[in-house]
Design a protein around this motif. Sequence first.
Motif, PDB file in Angstrom:
ATOM      1  N   CYS A   1       0.024  54.646  25.350  1.00 38.10           N
ATOM      2  CA  CYS A   1       1.136  55.187  26.917  1.00 38.10           C
ATOM      3  C   CYS A   1       1.307  56.201  25.885  1.00 38.10           C
ATOM      4  O   CYS A   1       2.497  55.796  24.820  1.00 38.10           O
TER       5      CYS A   1
ATOM      6  N   ARG B   1       5.672  56.916  26.978  1.00 43.44           N
ATOM      7  CA  ARG B   1       7.084  56.746  27.284  1.00 43.44           C
ATOM      8  C   ARG B   1       7.890  57.752  27.630  1.00 43.44           C
ATOM      9  O   ARG B   1       8.997  57.631  27.674  1.00 43.44           O
TER      10      ARG B   1
ATOM     11  N   CYS C   1       8.263  46.270  37.235  1.00 43.95           N
ATOM     12  CA  CYS C   1       7.189  46.437  36.315  1.00 43.95           C
ATOM     13  C   CYS C   1       6.885  44.936  36.127  1.00 43.95           C
ATOM     14  O   CYS C   1       7.806  44.236  36.251  1.00 43.95           O
TER      15      CYS C   1
ATOM     16  N   ASN D   1      11.530  50.700  34.309  1.00 41.79           N
ATOM     17  CA  ASN D   1      11.373  50.766  35.604  1.00 41.79           C
ATOM     18  C   ASN D   1      12.341  52.194  36.460  1.00 41.79           C
ATOM     19  O   ASN D   1      10.369  52.744  36.963  1.00 41.79           O
TER      20      ASN D   1
ATOM     21  N   SER E   1       9.061  54.710  35.141  1.00 41.52           N
ATOM     22  CA  SER E   1       7.839  54.874  35.806  1.00 41.52           C
ATOM     23  C   SER E   1       7.716  55.385  36.890  1.00 41.52           C
ATOM     24  O   SER E   1       7.372  56.477  37.335  1.00 41.52           O
TER      25      SER E   1
ATOM     26  N   TYR F   1       8.452  59.000  33.379  1.00 44.68           N
ATOM     27  CA  TYR F   1       9.141  59.484  32.331  1.00 44.68           C
ATOM     28  C   TYR F   1       8.871  60.939  31.833  1.00 44.68           C
ATOM     29  O   TYR F   1       8.907  61.268  31.045  1.00 44.68           O
TER      30      TYR F   1
ATOM     31  N   CYS G   1       0.195  58.359  30.502  1.00 44.04           N
ATOM     32  CA  CYS G   1       0.546  57.179  31.054  1.00 44.04           C
ATOM     33  C   CYS G   1       1.156  56.617  32.119  1.00 44.04           C
ATOM     34  O   CYS G   1       1.421  57.675  33.182  1.00 44.04           O
TER      35      CYS G   1
ATOM     36  N   ILE H   1       0.961  54.663  35.523  1.00 40.06           N
ATOM     37  CA  ILE H   1       2.034  53.868  36.184  1.00 40.06           C
ATOM     38  C   ILE H   1       1.575  53.305  37.386  1.00 40.06           C
ATOM     39  O   ILE H   1       1.086  53.917  38.604  1.00 40.06           O
TER      40      ILE H   1
END
Length: 217
Positions: free
Chosen positions: A12, A14, A73, A112, A115, A119, A160, A162
Motif C-alpha cells: 500500500c 500512503r 479507521c 484518517n 484516507s 493520500y 491503496c 481506502i
Amino acid sequence: MDLIELIKTRKCCRAFSSDPVSKELIEEMLSLATQAPSVINLQPWEFTVVAGEERERLSRRLIKAYREKQISCGPGNVKPLSKTVGKRGAKTLSMMKPFFEEMRVDSNQYINEGSCNFYEAPVAVLLFFDDSFSKAAFVDVGVVLAYLVLIAHHFGLATCPIGLITAYADELKDELNIPENKILVVGLAIGHPDTKSPINRFKSPRDSLDKFVRWIE
C-alpha cells in the motif's frame, strides 16, 4: 514482472506524487480487472472514477465530514476481535510509528485525513454494487479489487484501498450524485508513489500459514 513477483512486491502507498495518470490507462486497467470471476458471472461491480479537481473537491467534503463526525479507521467489528487478530493491527501501527516520527506528523491524523484525501493520489476509483444483490456481492467486488491492485502494480502504479470512506458514504453519494441504492464497498487510490516520503518505505508483514490454514486429510 511475473504474477508471483507482483504479488510478493505489492504494497500500500500512503503518499502519492502529483503526476497524472491517463484516462486511457485507467480504462485499460479496469477492462483487465473485470476479467475477474463472479458468482454465475453476474459481475455486480460498478466503478466511479474521480480524478483531478473533482477528486480534490470530493476529498475536501470527506475531510470536513471526518472532522465533524470523527469516525476513524478501524475494522468495524461487531464483537471483540481475538487477541491474535488484535495483535496484528497493533504490531502494524507500531512498525509504522518510526516513519511517522521521521515525517513529523501525527499518525492518527495522517491515516484518517489521508484516507479521506486518498493520500493525494490523482485518481480515486470507487467500487459499488446495487442493493438488489445479496451480501455475496461483497466477495465479487473484493476479487475485482485484488485484480485491480495487481494490474496497477504491473503498470508501475501504486495503490491503496481506502475503507474509511464508507463511513461517509452519504456525503460521498451526495457530492457525486450517486443513487441511494448503490452500496459503497471501498475506494482505491491510484497514482505514482512519492518516492521521497518515508511512509512509502513501509511494507506490512504477514503471519505464517499455520495461523490461517487447517488441514483435514
